[in-house]
Design an enzyme around this catalytic site. Structure first.
Site, mmCIF file in Angstrom:
data_model
loop_
_atom_site.group_PDB
_atom_site.id
_atom_site.type_symbol
_atom_site.label_atom_id
_atom_site.label_comp_id
_atom_site.label_asym_id
_atom_site.label_seq_id
_atom_site.Cartn_x
_atom_site.Cartn_y
_atom_site.Cartn_z
ATOM 1 N N ALA A 180 0.625 -1.300 -0.290
ATOM 2 C CA ALA A 180 -0.372 -0.577 -0.093
ATOM 3 C C ALA A 180 0.622 1.500 -0.132
ATOM 4 C CB ALA A 180 -0.514 -0.100 1.091
ATOM 5 N N THR A 181 0.420 2.078 -0.685
ATOM 6 C CA THR A 181 1.421 3.591 -1.167
ATOM 7 C C THR A 181 0.186 4.114 -1.570
ATOM 8 O OG1 THR A 181 2.071 3.503 -3.309
ATOM 9 C CG2 THR A 181 3.611 2.577 -1.359
ATOM 10 N N THR A 182 0.125 5.666 -0.817
ATOM 11 C CA THR A 182 1.177 6.547 -0.572
ATOM 12 C C THR A 182 0.237 7.220 0.207
ATOM 13 O OG1 THR A 182 2.505 6.843 -2.620
ATOM 14 C CG2 THR A 182 2.566 8.402 -1.514
ATOM 15 N N ASP A 203 -4.037 7.113 -0.586
ATOM 16 C CA ASP A 203 -4.655 7.409 -2.111
ATOM 17 C C ASP A 203 -5.369 5.630 -1.967
ATOM 18 O OD1 ASP A 203 -2.685 5.864 -2.254
ATOM 19 O OD2 ASP A 203 -2.660 5.004 -3.983
#
Length: 279
Positions: free
Chosen positions: A53-55, A70
Site C-alpha cells: 500500500a502507498t501513498t 490513496d
C-alpha cells in the site's frame, strides 16, 4: 513464552494478575505468536506475496492535521486492490496511516488502536502524543525481522496535542523508519512509493497557517501528483467513484470526510488539472 493451557478451564495467572498498561507487552507474554513480525518465516524474501500500500500524506494546518491516503494496493506490476483504506483514527485525537505490506500494516494499526484503548482503560487517562508515537515505534521495531524479508510496514502518525500551549499549533506529525525510529516532522510529510513526488508538490504549495479546508485540497493535490509519476499510487478514479481517504484531527477530535465531500474536492482538483496539467 505463551501462557500454558489449563485443562480445568481456568484462566492462567497471567490473565488475572495486575499487569502492564501496554497491551502489546501483555500479548508478548501471553501469546507472542500473535504479534506482527513474531511469526517464523522461511528463508528468502516474501515481498511479492502480499499487496503493498502507498501513498500517505499529512499536513499541519491551523488548529489540527489533515492526513490522506490513496486507494491503490499493488503486487509487483499488478493492481491488487483499487479501494484499500490506509488511513484510520488511532484514538479520539490521533490518526495513523500505513505504507508497505498491507496485511501486516492493517494488523499493526488494529493492534495500535487496542494498545491506546487498553492504556486509557488501565490508567484512566490518555497517553501523551509523544507517548503514543513511542508505542507505535516499538511495534514497528517488533516487525523488523519480517521487514528484512521484504514485509516492511512504515506508518505515519499525527495528532492534536491536548497539552500544547497554542491550540493553533497543536497539530503534530511523526514519521518512522523501518527499524522503529520516530521522527517529528515540521509542516508536512509523505510516506510510500509516491512520497518523493507528493513531498515535492507539498514543498511548493505548503504555507504555515493553512486552513483545514486548504490543507485537505492540498493533500488531494499531492496525491494526484504522486499518482501522475508513481504507478503504485492511485489517483482519483472518477469512473469508479473511488477517491482518497481524507481525515482530519482537531480540538473536536478525528473526522473522516464523507464520500461526497471527498468527491467534491477530487473533482475540483481534476478540473483544475484539465486547465493546468502541471498544477
Amino acid at each position: 513464552m505463551a501462557a500454558a493451557f489449563d485443562p480445568s478451564g481456568r484462566l492462567p495467572d497471567l490473565f488475572t494478575s495486575a499487569g502492564t498498561s501496554s497491551f502489546s507487552a501483555f500479548l508478548s507474554m501471553a501469546a507472542p505468536e500473535l504479534l506482527p513480525g513474531r511469526r517464523p518465516l522461511p528463508p528468502g524474501t516474501a515481498a511479492d506475496l502480499t499487496p503493498h500500500a502507498t501513498t500517505i500524506v499529512a499536513i499541519a494546518a491551523a488548529g489540527g492535521v489533515v492526513m490522506a491516503g490513496d486507494r491503490r494496493a499493488t503486487m509487483g506490476n499488478l493492481i491488487a486492490q483499487r479501494d484499500i483504506e490506509k488511513v484510520y483514527p488511532a484514538d479520539a485525537y490521533s490518526l495513523v496511516g500505513m505504507a508497505g505490506a498491507a496485511g501486516i500494516g492493517i494488523e499493526l494499526i488494529r493492534l495500535f488502536q487496542v494498545e491506546l484503548e487498553h492504556y486509557e482503560k488501565i490508567e484512566g487517562a490518555m497517553l501523551s502524543l509523544d507517548g503514543k508515537a513511542n508505542r507505535l515505534a516499538a511495534m514497528v521495531r517488533g516487525n523488523l525481522g519480517a521487514a528484512m524479508q521484504g514485509l516492511a510496514v512504515v506508518p505515519m502518525f499525527a495528532g492534536f496535542d491536548l497539552a500544547a500551549n497554542d491550540p493553533v499549533k497543536a497539530g503534530r506529525i511523526f514519521s518512522f523508519d523501518v527499524t522503529g525510529g520516530p521522527y517529528e516532522e515540521t509542516g508536512y510529510d509523505a510516506v510510500g512509493s509516491g512520497s518523493l513526488f507528493a513531498k515535492s508538490a507539498l514543498k511548493k504549495r505548503f504555507r504555515v497557517g493553512l486552513s483545514v479546508d486548504d490543507a485537505m485540497r492540498l493533500a488531494v493535490e499531492a496525491l494526484y501528483d504522486a499518482a501522475d509519476d508513481d504507478t503504485a499510487t492511485g489517483g482519483p478514479d472518477l469512473t469508479r467513484r473511488i477517491y482518497p481517504v481524507v481525515m482530519t484531527v482537531t480540538a473536536e477530535g478525528t473526522h473522516r470526510l464523507t464520500e461526497a465531500e471527498t468527491a467534491a474536492i477530487a473533482e475540483n482538483v481534476v478540473a483544475g488539472r484539465m486547465e493546468n496539467p502541471g498544477g
